[in-house]
Design an enzyme around this catalytic site. Structure first.
Site, PDB file in Angstrom:
ATOM      1  N   CYS A  78      43.984 101.178  29.366  1.00 60.64           N
ATOM      2  CA  CYS A  78      44.075  99.942  28.582  1.00 60.64           C
ATOM      3  C   CYS A  78      42.690  99.550  28.099  1.00 60.64           C
ATOM      4  O   CYS A  78      41.695  99.751  28.774  1.00 60.64           O
ATOM      5  CB  CYS A  78      44.679  98.859  29.458  1.00 60.64           C
ATOM      6  SG  CYS A  78      44.467  97.189  28.861  1.00 60.64           S
ATOM      7  N   CYS A  81      39.957  95.614  29.964  1.00 57.85           N
ATOM      8  CA  CYS A  81      38.921  95.318  30.966  1.00 57.85           C
ATOM      9  C   CYS A  81      37.925  96.467  31.076  1.00 57.85           C
ATOM     10  O   CYS A  81      38.323  97.623  31.151  1.00 57.85           O
ATOM     11  CB  CYS A  81      39.549  95.118  32.345  1.00 57.85           C
ATOM     12  SG  CYS A  81      40.638  93.699  32.448  1.00 57.85           S
ATOM     13  N   TYR A 311      30.346  72.920  16.216  1.00 53.10           N
ATOM     14  CA  TYR A 311      31.273  74.029  16.458  1.00 53.10           C
ATOM     15  C   TYR A 311      32.238  73.574  17.568  1.00 53.10           C
ATOM     16  O   TYR A 311      32.336  74.201  18.620  1.00 53.10           O
ATOM     17  CB  TYR A 311      30.543  75.298  16.890  1.00 53.10           C
ATOM     18  CG  TYR A 311      29.374  75.701  15.999  1.00 53.10           C
ATOM     19  CD1 TYR A 311      29.589  76.539  14.899  1.00 53.10           C
ATOM     20  CD2 TYR A 311      28.083  75.255  16.247  1.00 53.10           C
ATOM     21  CE1 TYR A 311      28.526  76.915  14.082  1.00 53.10           C
ATOM     22  CE2 TYR A 311      27.021  75.626  15.435  1.00 53.10           C
ATOM     23  CZ  TYR A 311      27.245  76.467  14.361  1.00 53.10           C
ATOM     24  OH  TYR A 311      26.185  76.846  13.563  1.00 53.10           O
ATOM     25  N   CYS A 403      28.560  82.623  23.498  1.00 52.04           N
ATOM     26  CA  CYS A 403      29.393  83.701  24.039  1.00 52.04           C
ATOM     27  C   CYS A 403      28.800  85.067  23.699  1.00 52.04           C
ATOM     28  O   CYS A 403      29.467  86.087  23.851  1.00 52.04           O
ATOM     29  CB  CYS A 403      30.840  83.562  23.579  1.00 52.04           C
ATOM     30  SG  CYS A 403      31.021  83.394  21.823  1.00 52.04           S
TER      31      CYS A 403
HETATM   32  N1  SAH Z   1      33.392  74.093  21.549  1.00 55.69           N
HETATM   33  C1  SAH Z   1      34.744  74.539  21.532  1.00 55.69           C
HETATM   34  C2  SAH Z   1      35.029  75.780  20.682  1.00 55.69           C
HETATM   35  C3  SAH Z   1      33.937  76.774  20.497  1.00 55.69           C
HETATM   36  S1  SAH Z   1      34.446  78.241  19.680  1.00 55.69           S
HETATM   37  C4  SAH Z   1      35.271  74.710  22.946  1.00 55.69           C
HETATM   38  O1  SAH Z   1      34.513  74.662  23.919  1.00 55.69           O
HETATM   39  O2  SAH Z   1      36.466  74.863  23.120  1.00 55.69           O
HETATM   40  C5  SAH Z   1      33.486  78.166  18.199  1.00 55.69           C
HETATM   41  C6  SAH Z   1      34.073  77.246  17.135  1.00 55.69           C
HETATM   42  O3  SAH Z   1      33.197  77.250  16.007  1.00 55.69           O
HETATM   43  C7  SAH Z   1      35.423  77.693  16.605  1.00 55.69           C
HETATM   44  O4  SAH Z   1      36.327  76.632  16.762  1.00 55.69           O
HETATM   45  C8  SAH Z   1      35.166  77.989  15.111  1.00 55.69           C
HETATM   46  O5  SAH Z   1      36.253  77.655  14.281  1.00 55.69           O
HETATM   47  C9  SAH Z   1      33.970  77.113  14.818  1.00 55.69           C
HETATM   48  N2  SAH Z   1      33.132  77.517  13.668  1.00 55.69           N
HETATM   49  C10 SAH Z   1      32.848  78.769  13.236  1.00 55.69           C
HETATM   50  N3  SAH Z   1      31.995  78.730  12.209  1.00 55.69           N
HETATM   51  C11 SAH Z   1      31.711  77.426  11.969  1.00 55.69           C
HETATM   52  C12 SAH Z   1      30.875  76.752  11.032  1.00 55.69           C
HETATM   53  N4  SAH Z   1      30.155  77.430  10.140  1.00 55.69           N
HETATM   54  N5  SAH Z   1      30.811  75.404  11.081  1.00 55.69           N
HETATM   55  C13 SAH Z   1      31.548  74.717  12.009  1.00 55.69           C
HETATM   56  N6  SAH Z   1      32.352  75.303  12.916  1.00 55.69           N
HETATM   57  C14 SAH Z   1      32.445  76.640  12.911  1.00 55.69           C
END
Ligand code: SAH
Length: 445
Positions: A78, A81, A311, A403
């Site tokens: 798979c 992982c 974000y 991440c």
């Molecule tokens: N902070 C949130 C999600 C983080 S994931 C949590 O902890 O759950 C990153 C996020 O960035 C995603 O939702 C994605 O849609 C957003 N994103 C990506 N490019 C972006 C941009 N240029 N401006 C604003 N948001 C963006």
């Protein structure tokens, strides 16, 4: 490059970015899944791509003491992982050292990186599972696609998914068989059920099943649903998602609620969130709460602060900090996430937060004052425009949630003159996989 089918002997000396064991042999580099540092092995070369040889283990001459028996039966077949064979303790060490290396080689900074915070039980953590349904011979199977293919690896228990999902998926397979409901066959374009998606709530007894079908209705649907409910009384809602397209995207546009309210509720740090089939929600809620609490405990927020949550996804981080500050501004580019965020804030009666649907880099350049910044960009990291605006606004504190340590280390280059790195703290959000989440706390010089 080494020819496909060549047998080589070598020793694993490190891990690749995606967690494969790395062997250097003369001028060749060989990546091998499931191989552990220190092991001497015979490797069969399977293919080459972009200057790298990919091989599989033929024989291990010296087993590492860090090798463990994978809990999963299909760990090597798979694609999910990378680290099922590596002791959890060593997985955490690997993740800590990857972050340290990223800072060292990309940012040319020798920083102290705290030990990666792991899980007490690093299995059965995922609250979302989406599995394709296929037929092999006469048997209905679910599982995962082999890495980079559409061949299914059948599996009855995925050891990183919630145990409740595993049980329900197996039950649905059996009921499909009893009702003679066929899985969808992409090649013959025949059959009904394409995917089963399950989302479980950690804090409430709620489970959603989404049946992704190739058609609007199908014979004995009501009876089929009734039997699923009867055999799995823990399910609280069932949704049919219709996807007739010839595509890799799992979910289609059209949906029909067949039972219950069509969504589940879970909470993070005491705040409730509504989760429907397509909502973005962190997949490891146990670790997410640890991470959010870590941010709250370390940021030293003040009642008068204006905080930007950039974000922001469905607004979870900003909402978890709102009670500590004067105002939170959340900026997120995805319309549907912003819509969910607005509803979540309303339902939790959080009033000092506003949601902006915009590109974070564009929006931040409109601001003229900012006390605290939390940013959580996607893997590709932030942008020079965003980071230059941060230097102009000079928030006292920054939390950068990342991440991908490589883009984090690239982005710190823009901030290191004006900010001191106070803490770099990795979190293991995805045990058994190579993914690494890092929280970096910066304080203005
Ligand atoms: N902070 C949130 C999600 C983080 S994931 C949590 O902890 O759950 C990153 C996020 O960035 C995603 O939702 C994605 O849609 C957003 N994103 C990506 N490019 C972006 C941009 N240029 N401006 C604003 N948001 C963006």
């Amino acid at each position: 490059m080494l020819k496909k089918g060549t047998l080589i002997k070598g020793k694993c000396t490190s891990y690749s970015n995606e967690g494969e064991g790395v062997i250097h042999l003369n001028k060749e580099v060989i990546f091998v899944k499931g191989l552990i540092v220190g092991e001497e092995v015979d490797i069969l070369i399977n293919y080459n791509r972009a200057g790298i040889n990919y091989g599989s283990i033929k024989k291990i001459h010296s087993l590492s003491k860090d090798r463990v028996t994978p809990k999963c039966k299909v760990a090597t077949a798979c694609g999910g992982c990378a680290f099922q064979s590596l002791s959890y303790h060593k997985q955490l060490e690997y993740k800590t050292s990857k972050v340290k290396d990223a800072f060292k080689y990309i940012a040319k900074l020798d920083v102290k990186v705290n030990n990666c915070i792991g899980m007490y039980n690093p299995y059965y953590y995922r609250n979302k599972s989406q599995t394709p349904v296929k037929k092999i011979g006469k048997k209905i199977v679910t599982g995962f696609y082999k890495a980079k293919s559409h061949d299914i690896v059948p599996i009855d228990e995925c050891v990183i998914e919630d145990k409740r999902s595993n049980k329900i998926i197996n039950s649905i397979k059996k009921i499909m068989s009893d009702f003679k409901i066929e899985p969808y066959d992409e090649d013959r374009r025949y059959g009904i059920i394409r995917h089963i998606l399950i989302r479980t709530s950690l804090h409430f007894n709620e489970i959603m099943v989404v049946l992704v079908t190739n058609c609007d209705s199908f014979p004995s649907r009501n009876n089929f649903i009734n039997v699923i409910k009867k055999e799995n009384p823990e399910i609280t809602t069932i949704v049919q998602n219709i996807n007739k397209r010839d595509t890799n995207v799992i979910l289609g546009e059209q949906e029909r609620i067949l039972f219950g309210k069509g969504y589940i509720v879970d909470s993070l740090c005491g705040i409730k969130f509504r989760i429907s089939s397509k909502s973005f929600f962190q997949i490891n809620p146990v670790q997410t709460e640890k991470l959010y609490n870590y941010i709250k405990d370390n940021l030293n927020l003040k009642k008068n602060d204006t905080l930007l949550d950039a974000y922001s996804g469905v607004g979870t981080i900003g909402m978890s900090l709102a009670s500590k500050v004067k105002e939170v501004i959340s900026v997120e580019i995805e319309k549907s996430a912003v819509k969910d965020a607005i509803r979540n804030a309303k339902e939790n009666k959080i009033n000092n937060i506003k949601f902006i649907c915009d590109d974070a880099s564009r929006y931040i350049n409109e601001l003229d004052k900012l006390d605290v910044l939390v940013m959580d960009p996607p893997r590709k990291g932030s942008t020079p425009e965003f980071l230059k605006a941060v230097n102009r606004l000079k928030p006292t504190n920054i939390i950068y949630v990342s991440c991908d340590p490589n883009t984090l280390a690239r982005d710190i280059n823009y901030l290191k003159d004006k900010y001191i790195i106070k803490v770099v703290q990795p979190f293991d959000m995805f045990p058994m996989t190579y993914h690494i989440e890092t929280v970096m706390h910066l304080v203005r010089r």
